[in-house]
Design a protein around this motif. Sequence first.
Motif, PDB file in Angstrom:
ATOM      1  N   PRO A  98       3.241   2.828 -16.754  1.00  9.10           N
ATOM      2  CA  PRO A  98       3.066   2.411 -15.363  1.00  9.10           C
ATOM      3  C   PRO A  98       3.574   3.473 -14.390  1.00  9.10           C
ATOM      4  CG  PRO A  98       4.065   0.664 -16.669  1.00  9.10           C
ATOM      5  CD  PRO A  98       4.086   1.895 -17.516  1.00  9.10           C
ATOM      6  N   GLY A  99       2.919   3.567 -13.270  1.00  7.83           N
ATOM      7  CA  GLY A  99       3.332   4.521 -12.240  1.00  7.83           C
ATOM      8  C   GLY A  99       3.735   3.800 -10.971  1.00  7.83           C
ATOM      9  N   VAL A 100       3.776   4.528  -9.871  1.00  2.13           N
ATOM     10  CA  VAL A 100       4.117   3.962  -8.573  1.00  2.13           C
ATOM     11  C   VAL A 100       2.847   3.930  -7.741  1.00  2.13           C
ATOM     12  CG1 VAL A 100       5.536   4.187  -6.511  1.00  2.13           C
ATOM     13  CG2 VAL A 100       6.434   4.902  -8.729  1.00  2.13           C
ATOM     14  N   SER A 101       2.469   2.750  -7.301  1.00  2.00           N
ATOM     15  CA  SER A 101       1.233   2.592  -6.543  1.00  2.00           C
ATOM     16  C   SER A 101       1.394   3.066  -5.107  1.00  2.00           C
ATOM     17  CB  SER A 101       0.807   1.125  -6.546  1.00  2.00           C
ATOM     18  OG  SER A 101      -0.293   0.935  -5.676  1.00  2.00           O
ATOM     19  N   ALA A 102       0.325   3.651  -4.566  1.00  2.00           N
ATOM     20  CA  ALA A 102       0.313   4.024  -3.158  1.00  2.00           C
ATOM     21  C   ALA A 102       0.514   2.808  -2.263  1.00  2.00           C
ATOM     22  CB  ALA A 102      -1.010   4.716  -2.812  1.00  2.00           C
ATOM     23  N   VAL A 103       0.146   1.633  -2.766  1.00  2.00           N
ATOM     24  CA  VAL A 103       0.279   0.395  -1.987  1.00  2.00           C
ATOM     25  C   VAL A 103       1.716   0.193  -1.518  1.00  2.00           C
ATOM     26  CG1 VAL A 103       0.146  -2.126  -2.108  1.00  2.00           C
ATOM     27  CG2 VAL A 103      -1.671  -0.716  -3.105  1.00  2.00           C
ATOM     28  N   SER A 104       2.669   0.508  -2.380  1.00  2.00           N
ATOM     29  CA  SER A 104       4.074   0.354  -2.009  1.00  2.00           C
ATOM     30  C   SER A 104       4.730   1.671  -1.617  1.00  2.00           C
ATOM     31  CB  SER A 104       4.856  -0.274  -3.167  1.00  2.00           C
ATOM     32  OG  SER A 104       4.734   0.517  -4.340  1.00  2.00           O
ATOM     33  N   ALA A 105       4.315   2.779  -2.260  1.00  2.00           N
ATOM     34  CA  ALA A 105       4.975   4.062  -2.020  1.00  2.00           C
ATOM     35  C   ALA A 105       4.714   4.608  -0.622  1.00  2.00           C
ATOM     36  CB  ALA A 105       4.525   5.079  -3.069  1.00  2.00           C
TER      37      ALA A 105
ATOM     38  N   ALA B  89       6.603   5.884   4.904  1.00  2.00           N
ATOM     39  CA  ALA B  89       6.346   5.810   6.337  1.00  2.00           C
ATOM     40  C   ALA B  89       7.405   4.992   7.066  1.00  2.00           C
ATOM     41  CB  ALA B  89       4.966   5.201   6.587  1.00  2.00           C
ATOM     42  N   GLY B  90       8.376   4.456   6.322  1.00  2.00           N
ATOM     43  CA  GLY B  90       9.434   3.668   6.944  1.00  2.00           C
ATOM     44  C   GLY B  90       9.003   2.255   7.279  1.00  2.00           C
ATOM     45  N   ILE B  91       8.070   1.715   6.490  1.00  2.00           N
ATOM     46  CA  ILE B  91       7.532   0.386   6.762  1.00  2.00           C
ATOM     47  C   ILE B  91       7.724  -0.504   5.544  1.00  2.00           C
ATOM     48  CG2 ILE B  91       5.487  -0.948   7.415  1.00  2.00           C
ATOM     49  CD1 ILE B  91       4.341   1.690   8.552  1.00  2.00           C
ATOM     50  N   PRO B  92       8.656  -1.450   5.574  1.00  2.00           N
ATOM     51  CA  PRO B  92       8.749  -2.412   4.466  1.00  2.00           C
ATOM     52  C   PRO B  92       7.570  -3.376   4.521  1.00  2.00           C
ATOM     53  CG  PRO B  92      10.283  -2.993   6.204  1.00  2.00           C
ATOM     54  CD  PRO B  92       9.666  -1.697   6.617  1.00  2.00           C
ATOM     55  N   LEU B  93       7.098  -3.792   3.375  1.00  2.00           N
ATOM     56  CA  LEU B  93       5.955  -4.703   3.353  1.00  2.00           C
ATOM     57  C   LEU B  93       6.378  -6.152   3.589  1.00  2.00           C
ATOM     58  CD1 LEU B  93       3.795  -3.252   0.441  1.00  2.00           C
ATOM     59  CD2 LEU B  93       3.630  -2.826   2.899  1.00  2.00           C
ATOM     60  N   THR B  94       7.633  -6.446   3.384  1.00  2.00           N
ATOM     61  CA  THR B  94       8.104  -7.807   3.599  1.00  2.00           C
ATOM     62  C   THR B  94       9.349  -7.807   4.470  1.00  2.00           C
ATOM     63  OG1 THR B  94       9.503  -7.790   1.623  1.00  2.00           O
ATOM     64  CG2 THR B  94       7.235  -8.567   1.354  1.00  2.00           C
TER      65      THR B  94
END
Length: 514
Positions: A101-108, A113-118
Motif C-alpha cells: 500500500p502507498g499514500v493516496s493523493a486523496v489524503s496526501a 496544502a494545509g487542509i485537513p479533510l475532517t
Amino acid sequence: MTVAAVDLLGRADAVITDQLTNEAVVGSLTSGDVEIVDASHGEHGQQLTHASRAKLVVKTAKAHKGGLVVRLMDGDPATFNGLAEEAQALVKADIDFDVVPGVSAVSAVPAYAGIPLTARSTGAVHVVSLTGSRRADLSASVADDVTLVLLGLPDHLAAAFGDLLAAGRAADTPVAVTRGGTTTAQTTRATTLQGAADAVAGLEVPTLAVVGSTVGLRDTLSWFESKPLFGWRVLIPRTKDQAGPMTRQLLGHGATSEVVPTISVEPPRTPQAVERAVRGLVTGRYQWIGFTSVNAVKAIREKFEEFGLDARAFSGLKIAAVGGVTADALREWGLEPDLVPDGEMSARGLLEVWPPYDEVLDPMDRVFLPRADIATDTLVAGLQDMGWQVDDVTAYRTVRATPPPAPVRDAIKQGAFDAVVFTSSSTVRNLVGIAGKPHPSTVIACIGPATVKTAEEAGLRVDVMAPEATGESLVQALADHGRELAAAAVAAGEEPTRPSARRKKSTTRRKAKG
C-alpha cells in the motif's frame, strides 16, 4: 514512499512505471542494471489503457521469471489505479504478487496544502475521480458538513464545480485547488465555489480540489508552501558525495537543489611521498596527523586499504580535524579526533587550538599533514612557529572539473537558479571558470569571510554569510534570508516570490516599457 517500497526498488530487476513517476526518484533508489518499463504510453506514443497495462505487467513478469519485478504506481495502488485489472491478469497468468500500500493523493495533497479533510463540523468525506466523458452525480455532496475531494483534469473540475452549484451547494463554499501536490512545484489557489472554475483555468495536471469548510483552516495550517525556501532552485557547486547533507537540509526548507561539481579529485602525480608518510605513521614517526578536508581523510583511507591497514594503525597517534564535516568522516572510519576547533573551522581556527610543542610532554615533534596540492601555507607556517616539524605531503590533487551541460550553464547565467551556496573560495573560482558568473538576481551565499572575499573579487554581490563555517550553518543562513525576503514582500503589500520569479517579472516589465 513506504520503507517496503524503497526496499523493493533497491532489489528490483525491473520497474514498471506510471505516467507521473519521478524518474530522478526511481534512478536514485534502483540499481544501475535495472530495466525500466514505461507503462504510460505504447511504442507509438499512445496512452495505454488499463487492459494494455495489465498485459505489459504480465509480459514483463514472464521476461524476468525468477527475478523481482516492481510495478510502481502513482499514489496508492488501490485508490483510483489499475490494481484490480493488473492483479486479475497476474492471477490468470498464474504469477504470484504482493501488494504494498502507498499514500493516496486523496489524503496526501490536502495535507501538504494545509487542509485537513475532517474537523468537528465535518459529517462525511466524499471522494470523486473525474474521468472520461461521463459526468459524476454530485447531488449527495451538497450538504455543508460534507468535504468533497475531486481529482481530474482542469476542464473536468470546472464542469464539476458547475454541477455542484446547480445541485444546490452554496456558492460561498470554500474551495482549494492544488497542482503538483507534495512536490516543491506545488501551488494552491484558495477561492469559493462560485469562482472555482476560474481558479483551475490554465492549471496543469495533476490537479486536485477540496470543497468544504475545512479549506478555511489553510490560513493557519499551511506548513509546506510557507517554508522559507519553498520552490527555490539552489545550485550547489560541490561533488555529489559531499553535497548529500546540504541537499537534504535544503529539501527540508522546501528547496530543490542541483549539484554541479567544480573540482575533480585525483591521486598525486608521484605517490611515493604519501606512501612514505603512511609507513612512518605506522612505525611511530609522528606525534600528530592533521586532516584539513574530507578528501584528505578519503585519500589516506584509500592508501591504508591499499596497504592492508585499518584504523588500528592510528594507535598512540593524536588526530586533528579542521571542522565538523571532516571529523564526521573520521568517525565513519572508526576514529575519534582529539582536536577540532570550536570557533572558526579553517586552518587559522585549527591553529588557535593546536597546542605548541612541549619538549617535556611530547615524545616527538613531528606532524603529518596530508593535503591537497593547492593548499595554503598558513597551517604549516603556524605549526612551525609553535615548534613542530611538519611533513606537508600532497595526498591528492584538485583539478577543475569539466564544464556542466549547456542548459545548466545557461540557467546559471540567465538567473534560473534562485541561489548558489559556495563552501570555499575554490568553488567560487572554479564555478565562474567553468560556467560563468551567476545572474545578478541570484542570491549568493558563502560559508565564511575568505569565500566572501573571493566572491566579491569575482564581481558577485554576496547576500548571505554563514555565522559558522559549516554547511549546516550556511543552509540555515540562506533559509533565514529567504524568510526575510518573504516578510519584506508582505510588508510592502506584495506576494512573496522567488528571486528567479522576480527576475522574470522585472524582465517582463522592461519589455512592456520598451
